[in-house]
Every structure is written in structure tokens, then in C-alpha cells.
Design a protein around this motif. Structure first.
Motif, PDB file in Angstrom:
ATOM      1  N   ARG A  65      31.081  -6.389 -21.681  1.00  0.00           N
ATOM      2  CA  ARG A  65      30.632  -6.921 -20.392  1.00  0.00           C
ATOM      3  C   ARG A  65      29.135  -6.680 -20.203  1.00  0.00           C
ATOM      4  O   ARG A  65      28.409  -7.538 -19.673  1.00  0.00           O
ATOM      5  CB  ARG A  65      31.427  -6.283 -19.249  1.00  0.00           C
ATOM      6  N   ALA A  66      28.678  -5.504 -20.634  1.00  0.00           N
ATOM      7  CA  ALA A  66      27.253  -5.201 -20.526  1.00  0.00           C
ATOM      8  C   ALA A  66      26.428  -6.174 -21.361  1.00  0.00           C
ATOM      9  O   ALA A  66      25.331  -6.595 -20.948  1.00  0.00           O
ATOM     10  CB  ALA A  66      26.988  -3.765 -20.975  1.00  0.00           C
ATOM     11  N   GLU A  67      26.938  -6.568 -22.521  1.00  0.00           N
ATOM     12  CA  GLU A  67      26.243  -7.544 -23.367  1.00  0.00           C
ATOM     13  C   GLU A  67      26.106  -8.883 -22.644  1.00  0.00           C
ATOM     14  O   GLU A  67      25.052  -9.522 -22.693  1.00  0.00           O
ATOM     15  CB  GLU A  67      27.000  -7.735 -24.680  1.00  0.00           C
ATOM     16  N   ARG A  68      27.168  -9.306 -21.983  1.00  0.00           N
ATOM     17  CA  ARG A  68      27.112 -10.577 -21.251  1.00  0.00           C
ATOM     18  C   ARG A  68      26.114 -10.494 -20.100  1.00  0.00           C
ATOM     19  O   ARG A  68      25.373 -11.450 -19.829  1.00  0.00           O
ATOM     20  CB  ARG A  68      28.503 -10.944 -20.714  1.00  0.00           C
ATOM     21  N   VAL A  69      26.101  -9.355 -19.438  1.00  0.00           N
ATOM     22  CA  VAL A  69      25.178  -9.170 -18.313  1.00  0.00           C
ATOM     23  C   VAL A  69      23.731  -9.213 -18.786  1.00  0.00           C
ATOM     24  O   VAL A  69      22.878  -9.894 -18.195  1.00  0.00           O
ATOM     25  CB  VAL A  69      25.480  -7.839 -17.588  1.00  0.00           C
ATOM     26  N   ILE A  70      23.419  -8.507 -19.859  1.00  0.00           N
ATOM     27  CA  ILE A  70      22.054  -8.484 -20.377  1.00  0.00           C
ATOM     28  C   ILE A  70      21.630  -9.872 -20.841  1.00  0.00           C
ATOM     29  O   ILE A  70      20.477 -10.293 -20.631  1.00  0.00           O
ATOM     30  CB  ILE A  70      21.930  -7.451 -21.517  1.00  0.00           C
ATOM     31  N   TRP A  73      24.609  -9.303  -5.269  1.00  0.00           N
ATOM     32  CA  TRP A  73      24.042  -9.214  -6.628  1.00  0.00           C
ATOM     33  C   TRP A  73      24.124  -7.781  -7.157  1.00  0.00           C
ATOM     34  O   TRP A  73      24.571  -7.549  -8.277  1.00  0.00           O
ATOM     35  CB  TRP A  73      22.599  -9.698  -6.564  1.00  0.00           C
ATOM     36  N   ARG A  74      23.741  -6.812  -6.327  1.00  0.00           N
ATOM     37  CA  ARG A  74      23.783  -5.408  -6.758  1.00  0.00           C
ATOM     38  C   ARG A  74      25.209  -4.936  -6.996  1.00  0.00           C
ATOM     39  O   ARG A  74      25.469  -4.094  -7.859  1.00  0.00           O
ATOM     40  CB  ARG A  74      23.101  -4.510  -5.717  1.00  0.00           C
ATOM     41  N   ALA A  75      26.144  -5.479  -6.230  1.00  0.00           N
ATOM     42  CA  ALA A  75      27.542  -5.078  -6.380  1.00  0.00           C
ATOM     43  C   ALA A  75      28.074  -5.401  -7.771  1.00  0.00           C
ATOM     44  O   ALA A  75      28.998  -4.732  -8.252  1.00  0.00           O
ATOM     45  CB  ALA A  75      28.399  -5.771  -5.315  1.00  0.00           C
ATOM     46  N   CYS A  76      27.496  -6.394  -8.415  1.00  0.00           N
ATOM     47  CA  CYS A  76      27.919  -6.736  -9.784  1.00  0.00           C
ATOM     48  C   CYS A  76      27.691  -5.554 -10.716  1.00  0.00           C
ATOM     49  O   CYS A  76      28.548  -5.235 -11.561  1.00  0.00           O
ATOM     50  CB  CYS A  76      27.145  -7.949 -10.291  1.00  0.00           C
ATOM     51  N   PHE A  77      26.564  -4.884 -10.584  1.00  0.00           N
ATOM     52  CA  PHE A  77      26.242  -3.765 -11.458  1.00  0.00           C
ATOM     53  C   PHE A  77      27.097  -2.541 -11.133  1.00  0.00           C
ATOM     54  O   PHE A  77      27.467  -1.774 -12.021  1.00  0.00           O
ATOM     55  CB  PHE A  77      24.756  -3.437 -11.361  1.00  0.00           C
ATOM     56  N   VAL A  78      27.414  -2.387  -9.857  1.00  0.00           N
ATOM     57  CA  VAL A  78      28.304  -1.295  -9.470  1.00  0.00           C
ATOM     58  C   VAL A  78      29.672  -1.498 -10.106  1.00  0.00           C
ATOM     59  O   VAL A  78      30.274  -0.564 -10.646  1.00  0.00           O
ATOM     60  CB  VAL A  78      28.420  -1.204  -7.935  1.00  0.00           C
ATOM     61  N   ARG A  79      30.169  -2.739 -10.060  1.00  0.00           N
ATOM     62  CA  ARG A  79      31.475  -3.023 -10.667  1.00  0.00           C
ATOM     63  C   ARG A  79      31.440  -2.827 -12.179  1.00  0.00           C
ATOM     64  O   ARG A  79      32.419  -2.381 -12.783  1.00  0.00           O
ATOM     65  CB  ARG A  79      31.910  -4.451 -10.323  1.00  0.00           C
ATOM     66  N   LEU A  80      30.303  -3.154 -12.791  1.00  0.00           N
ATOM     67  CA  LEU A  80      30.180  -2.965 -14.240  1.00  0.00           C
ATOM     68  C   LEU A  80      30.319  -1.489 -14.602  1.00  0.00           C
ATOM     69  O   LEU A  80      31.059  -1.125 -15.535  1.00  0.00           O
ATOM     70  CB  LEU A  80      28.827  -3.496 -14.717  1.00  0.00           C
TER      71      LEU A  80
END
Length: 219
Positions: free
Chosen positions: A99-104, A143-150
Motif C-alpha cells: 500500500r505504501a508503494e501505491r501511495v508513493i 487527505w491526511r486521514a489517508c496516511f493515518v489509515r495507512l
């Protein structure tokens, strides 16, 4: 502001119509986006938006209460272009690393010039309009909540690993704070974007990978 012709004027609390009315509303939002991305935000008016669509000024105010109402609609309209893909990348299948790869990959994808100009115009307008500022704040919270969920995915993985080792049931890693890590990463991404606008040659992907790895390892 033009006087409305009848009692059917949509308001923020009422359901929107369908058919031709929705098409007209979409045309006005598209025209507003064009003007905000291509002109000084200080010259943005509902009259200019209506003229670009070939509609009357009164028709614009039939669909939007005022200039700010239209700007807030633009803020909501661009959500699928920068927030929704991030939400989908985090919610998709796979472990934290995948998931982190997709986010980056999304974060390092070039932003279109129009969207970049539009964001800049909206931030400028937010300086002097409380409703625009509130609308932008809400989008950035999402937008920030996406990183919290990650990072919550990482916390759950760590908890499951510890549970397997100890034979107990998982349920979240109490030592890992997803909100703190997610908010920290979001702040870094935001700052990196501002810095990259001045230094385009910055290796953003390498920076984000190093940051993500450091936060995950440190946690």
C-alpha cells in the motif's frame, strides 16, 4: 447578486436536481475551474463564469448562492483528482509495504499545471474567505486521514505478528500511534511539495521512500 426568479433555488441543504439542471451546474463548475486556473483569483466573479458558459448571470445564482458557494463546489469537484485515488490506494489489497508503494507512486506522479494553478488560487482565496478556508480544511483533513489509515495497517500487522508469537489475539499495536505517524508524513509531503515547486530537480521519490521507511522502522 441577481434576484432569483422563483422559489426553486437550490440551497446547500436541499437535494440537487437532475437532467438538464445538473448539466448546467456541471458546466458552471467547469467554467469556474477554467477561470481560477488561468486568471488571477482576485478577478474571479460569477458574472465571468456565466459569460464563459454563455448563460445569464441569474442562472449562475440559481445554481449557486454566491461566489463563495461556487468556489466551494470547485473544491469538492477536484476531490477525485487528488484525494480519491489516495483513498483507493490505501484501501486496496496488500500489506503495508504494498500500500505504501501505491501511495508513493501517486504522490510522485506529476500534477497537471491546471490542477496546480487551481490549488494555488484556492489557497489564495481562502486567505480572505472563511467558507473557502473551511472547505479546504475539510479536504485536507480527508487527505491526511489517508496516511493515518495507512499507518493503522502497519499497527495492525505488528499487533498480529506479536499475537502469533505470544499465542494471543491481536487488535492493534499500542506502541505505534498511527495518527502521529500519518500526520507527520502528511506534513512532510505538504512541505516537500512546496519545496519542489522551487527546486524541481529534487529527488522527491527518494525522499518520500526514506521518510516512509524511517517512520515505519522507528515505530
Amino acid at each position: 447578486m441577481a434576484t432569483r426568479a422563483n422559489d426553486q433555488t437550490p440551497s446547500p441543504g436541499r437535494p440537487r436536481g437532475s437532467g438538464k439542471g445538473e448539466q448546467t451546474r456541471a458546466r458552471l463548475i467547469a467554467a469556474a475551474r477554467t477561470l481560477l486556473a488561468g486568471e488571477s483569483a482576485g478577478r474571479f466573479t460569477t458574472r465571468n463564469v456565466a459569460a464563459l458558459c454563455g448563460l445569464s448571470h441569474g442562472m449562475c445564482h440559481y445554481h449557486f448562492q454566491d461566489r463563495t458557494d461556487l468556489i466551494v463546489a470547485v473544491i469538492e469537484d477536484i476531490r477525485p483528482e487528488w484525494i480519491t485515488p489516495l483513498e483507493e490506494a490505501v484501501a486496496g489489497p496488500g500489506r503495508f509495504a504494498e500500500r505504501a508503494e501505491r501511495v508513493i507512486a501517486l504522490l510522485t506522479r506529476p500534477e497537471s499545471p491546471d490542477l496546480a494553478h487551481l490549488h494555488a488560487a484556492l489557497h489564495w482565496l481562502a486567505l480572505n474567505d472563511e467558507r473557502v478556508r473551511a472547505g479546504l480544511e475539510e479536504e485536507y483533513r480527508r487527505w491526511r486521514a489517508c496516511f493515518v489509515r495507512l499507518f493503522q495497517v502497519l499497527a495492525d500487522e505488528r499487533a498480529d505478528e506479536r499475537a502469533e508469537e505470544s499465542g494471543r489475539e491481536g487488535g492493534g499495536d499500542a506502541e505505534l500511534d498511527p495518527r502521529l505517524l500519518g500526520e507527520s508524513f502528511a506534513a512532510a509531503v505538504d512541505g516537500l511539495a512546496a519545496f519542489q515547486s522551487l527546486e524541481p530537480e529534487l529527488a522527491a521519490e527518494a525522499v518520500l521512500r526514506a521518510l516512509m521507511a524511517s517512520l515505519a522502522a522507528g515505530a
